[in-house]
Design an enzyme around this catalytic site. Structure first.
Site, PDB file in Angstrom:
ATOM      1  N   TRP A 184       1.266  -0.774   0.420  1.00  0.00           N
ATOM      2  CA  TRP A 184      -0.412   0.067   0.103  1.00  0.00           C
ATOM      3  C   TRP A 184       1.022   1.217  -0.253  1.00  0.00           C
ATOM      4  CZ3 TRP A 184      -0.452   3.920   3.552  1.00  0.00           C
ATOM      5  CH2 TRP A 184      -1.532   5.312   3.299  1.00  0.00           C
ATOM      6  N   GLU A 225      -2.848  -3.146  -2.594  1.00  0.00           N
ATOM      7  CA  GLU A 225      -4.412  -2.520  -1.430  1.00  0.00           C
ATOM      8  C   GLU A 225      -5.026  -0.900  -2.695  1.00  0.00           C
ATOM      9  OE1 GLU A 225      -5.065  -1.265   2.803  1.00  0.00           O
ATOM     10  OE2 GLU A 225      -3.732  -1.583   2.607  1.00  0.00           O
ATOM     11  N   LYS A 227      -7.340   2.297  -2.163  1.00  0.00           N
ATOM     12  CA  LYS A 227      -7.950   3.933  -1.749  1.00  0.00           C
ATOM     13  C   LYS A 227      -8.099   4.616  -2.132  1.00  0.00           C
ATOM     14  CE  LYS A 227      -6.633   5.761   2.904  1.00  0.00           C
ATOM     15  NZ  LYS A 227      -5.648   5.831   4.037  1.00  0.00           N
ATOM     16  N   ASP A 258      -9.621  -2.159   1.770  1.00  0.00           N
ATOM     17  CA  ASP A 258      -9.852  -1.935   3.085  1.00  0.00           C
ATOM     18  C   ASP A 258     -10.987  -1.327   3.798  1.00  0.00           C
ATOM     19  OD1 ASP A 258      -9.947   0.104   5.387  1.00  0.00           O
ATOM     20  OD2 ASP A 258      -7.694  -0.330   5.911  1.00  0.00           O
ATOM     21  N   HIS A 261     -11.442   2.847   3.351  1.00  0.00           N
ATOM     22  CA  HIS A 261     -11.100   3.208   1.696  1.00  0.00           C
ATOM     23  C   HIS A 261     -11.674   3.918   1.016  1.00  0.00           C
ATOM     24  CE1 HIS A 261      -6.234   1.613   2.582  1.00  0.00           C
ATOM     25  NE2 HIS A 261      -6.413   2.425   3.417  1.00  0.00           N
ATOM     26  N   HIS A 285      -8.869  -5.832   5.005  1.00  0.00           N
ATOM     27  CA  HIS A 285      -8.646  -5.240   5.688  1.00  0.00           C
ATOM     28  C   HIS A 285      -9.686  -4.907   6.468  1.00  0.00           C
ATOM     29  CE1 HIS A 285      -3.963  -4.294   5.587  1.00  0.00           C
ATOM     30  NE2 HIS A 285      -3.943  -5.583   5.462  1.00  0.00           N
ATOM     31  N   ASP A 293     -11.120   7.420   6.670  1.00  0.00           N
ATOM     32  CA  ASP A 293     -11.074   6.630   6.704  1.00  0.00           C
ATOM     33  C   ASP A 293      -9.727   6.386   8.333  1.00  0.00           C
ATOM     34  OD1 ASP A 293      -8.879   4.599   6.890  1.00  0.00           O
ATOM     35  OD2 ASP A 293      -7.553   5.598   5.666  1.00  0.00           O
ATOM     36  N   ASP A 295     -10.223   4.132  10.924  1.00  0.00           N
ATOM     37  CA  ASP A 295      -9.818   3.284  11.377  1.00  0.00           C
ATOM     38  C   ASP A 295      -9.836   3.541  12.980  1.00  0.00           C
ATOM     39  OD1 ASP A 295      -7.837   2.232   8.487  1.00  0.00           O
ATOM     40  OD2 ASP A 295      -7.128   4.367   9.581  1.00  0.00           O
ATOM     41  N   ASP A 325      -7.396  -3.722  10.608  1.00  0.00           N
ATOM     42  CA  ASP A 325      -6.709  -2.711  10.606  1.00  0.00           C
ATOM     43  C   ASP A 325      -7.416  -0.966  10.991  1.00  0.00           C
ATOM     44  OD1 ASP A 325      -4.938  -1.086   9.692  1.00  0.00           O
ATOM     45  OD2 ASP A 325      -4.938  -0.613   7.792  1.00  0.00           O
TER      46      ASP A 325
END
Length: 417
Positions: A184, A225, A227, A258, A261, A285, A293, A295, A325
Site C-alpha cells: 500500500w 491495496e 484507496k 480496506d 478506503h 483489511h 478513513d 480506522d 486494520d
C-alpha cells in the site's frame, strides 16, 4: 442455566433449519484472522531513526502504556490473543524490524531483522503477514513513493518492496504457512491534478519491477491495496480501486480491500461477490471508518455482519484472507485488539448460523415477503448463547469477563511503562 444448557437450547432453534451447530464451530476454529501489530504502538514502529507518523495516517489519543519495544509489543499481543478464540495470524509492517541498535534503511532490510518475530510466532503457533512501509519517511515527505517523478526516490521504494517480498517468503518458509505481503502506498494529490495518467504509468512500471521475480506461492502471496482518498490526497490517489483491481487481475495478484478506503456510501461487502467471480482469492483489511478513513475499532455493526455473510454464503472462507486494520490510542490498546478481533469472529459465527440455501431459494422463487421476514427474525435468534459456548470451549473468557484481566494487566504492566 449453565452456558452448556443455554447452548443446547439455542442449538434446537438453528437445527430445525438444518444448521449443524457443532459442525459450524469446527468450521469457525479453522478460520484465521490476521491481527495487525500496529494497534499496540500507534503505528510508530521501532526503527532506530524513528520518524513522525505521516502518509495520511493519524492516530488520536494518548492512553498510557503503549508498547515501546518489540518485546513489549509481543507481550501485549500474547495478552490479547489469550482473550480471542481460535488460532490466528499477526500482521507486521517493515518498521517493526529489530536491528540491535543499528540504523538499517528500509531498502536494506533482511529476514535476519525479523528473526525474533519468527521465533515468537513458532512458539505461539501463529502465521505472520507483512507490509512494506511506504510512509513516515523523508523520501515520502511529499506524499509520493512508487509514483514519484524522481527516479532515485522511486527506485528506493522499489528496492524496499523487493526486500519486503523476500522477508514475506522467509516467513512462509519458516512457519509453513504462506505470508501475505501487501503493498500500500500513500501517493496522491491534495488538489485537482493536471495529469492523472503519468503517475499511474510510473506506479504500474514500479510494480512490474517489484514483482519481476516469481516467488513460490506456498511461501509468499502478493497483494496490492487500493484507496480512493486520504488526508492530503483528497482529490486524487494514484493507486485507486480501479487501478489495483485491473493490475491484480492482469498480473495474478491479490486485490486487498480496506473497508476504510472508500467513500462513505460505498460498502466493501457489496464488492466481494463480484470480485470472487474473477479472482481466486481476495484480501480484506477490516476497519471502521467514521466519516473518513479514521480506522476505529471494529464493532459488530451491519457492515461487518454483511461482510461475513458475503464470505460465508458464497462459500469463500478459503478464498478471502481476513485481516484487521484499526488503531485507537484513546482506549486501552489490548482491549481494542480484543474487542475488534472478537467482533470479526462473532460476525463469521453469525453468518455461519444462517440457512443460506433456503434464503437463496426464496429469492429465486420471487418469495420476497418470506425472505425479508426470515432475514429479520434471524437477527434475534440465540446467536449469543452459541458464542458463549464457543468461547468456553476454546478456553477464553466468556462475555465481558476478559475486561477484568485487561484492567489487572494495565495496573501491573502498562502503567509502569
Amino acid at each position: 442455566m449453565t452456558i452448556k444448557e443455554n447452548y443446547e437450547l439455542a442449538k434446537q432453534s438453528y437445527e430445525k433449519w438444518g444448521i449443524q451447530v457443532d459442525e459450524v464451530l469446527e468450521t469457525l476454529k479453522k478460520v484465521p484472522v490476521s491481527i495487525h501489530c500496529w494497534q499496540g504502538d500507534d503505528v510508530t514502529g521501532f526503527e532506530v531513526n524513528q520518524r513522525e507518523l505521516s502518509g495520511g495516517i493519524d492516530v488520536t489519543g494518548n492512553y498510557p502504556g503503549k508498547a515501546t519495544t518489540a518485546a513489549e509489543l509481543r507481550q501485549d499481543l500474547e495478552k490479547a490473543l489469550s482473550f480471542i478464540p481460535g488460532k490466528h495470524r499477526v500482521n507486521l509492517h517493515a518498521i517493526y524490524a529489530e536491528t540491535n541498535g543499528e540504523v538499517v534503511e528500509r531498502d536494506e532490510l533482511e529476514p535476519k531483522h525479523f528473526e525474533n518475530w519468527v521465533a515468537w510466532a513458532k512458539e505461539q503457533g501463529l502465521g505472520l503477514d507483512f507490509n512494506p512501509t511506504l510512509f513516515s519517511h523523508e523520501k515520502a515527505a511529499d506524499g509520493l513513493t512508487l509514483s514519484h517523478p524522481d527516479e532515485k526516490i522511486r527506485q528506493f521504494w522499489i528496492d524496499h518492496c523487493i526486500k519486503s517480498r523476500k522477508i514475506g517468503e522467509y516467513f512462509g518458509k519458516e512457519l509453513g504457512t504462506p505470508c501475505l505481503t501487501n503493498v500500500w502506498i500513500p501517493d496522491g494529490y491534495k488538489d485537482i491534478p493536471s495529469d492523472r495518467l503519468t503517475p499511474r504509468r510510473r506506479l504500474k512500471d514500479a510494480l512490474d519491477k517489484i514483482f519481476a521475480e516469481k516467488l513460490n506461492e506456498s511461501h509468499n502471496l502478493d497483494a496490492v491495496e487500493s484507496k480512493v482518498f486520504g488526508i492530503g490526497s483528497e482529490s486524487y490517489v494514484v493507486g485507486s480501486h480501479e487501478f489495483y483491481l485491473g493490475y491484480a487481475l492482469k498480473n495474478n495478484k491479490i486485490c486487498l480491500l480496506d473497508t476504510g478506503h472508500y467513500h462513505p456510501t460505498e460498502t466493501v461487502s457489496n464488492k466481494i461477490s463480484s470480485m470472487l467471480l474473477y479472482s481466486d482469492k481476495l484480501a480484506l483489511h477490516v476497519s471502521r471508518p467514521v466519516r473518513w478513513d479514521s480506522d476505529h475499532v471494529v464493532i459488530l455493526d451491519d457492515e461487518l455482519k454483511e461482510i461475513a455473510l458475503e464470505i460465508v454464503r458464497n462459500g469463500a472462507l478459503d478464498k478471502v484472507i481476513i485481516g484487521l486494520d484499526f488503531f485507537d490510542a484513546s482506549i486501552n490498546r489490548i482491549a481494542a485488539w480484543t474487542i475488534g478481533t472478537r467482533n470479526m469472529i462473532k460476525s463469521l459465527l453469525y453468518a455461519l448460523l444462517i440457512p443460506h440455501d433456503h434464503f437463496r431459494q426464496l429469492q429465486e422463487d420471487g418469495n420476497f415477503t418470506e425472505r425479508l421476514a426470515l432475514m429479520e427474525e434471524f437477527k434475534t435468534y440465540p446467536f449469543g448463547a452459541i458464542w458463549d459456548y464457543y468461547c468456553e470451549q476454546m478456553g477464553v473468557p466468556v462475555r465481558e469477563a476478559w475486561l477484568q484481566d485487561v484492567k489487572a494487566y494495565e495496573n501491573e504492566v502498562l502503567s509502569k511503562r
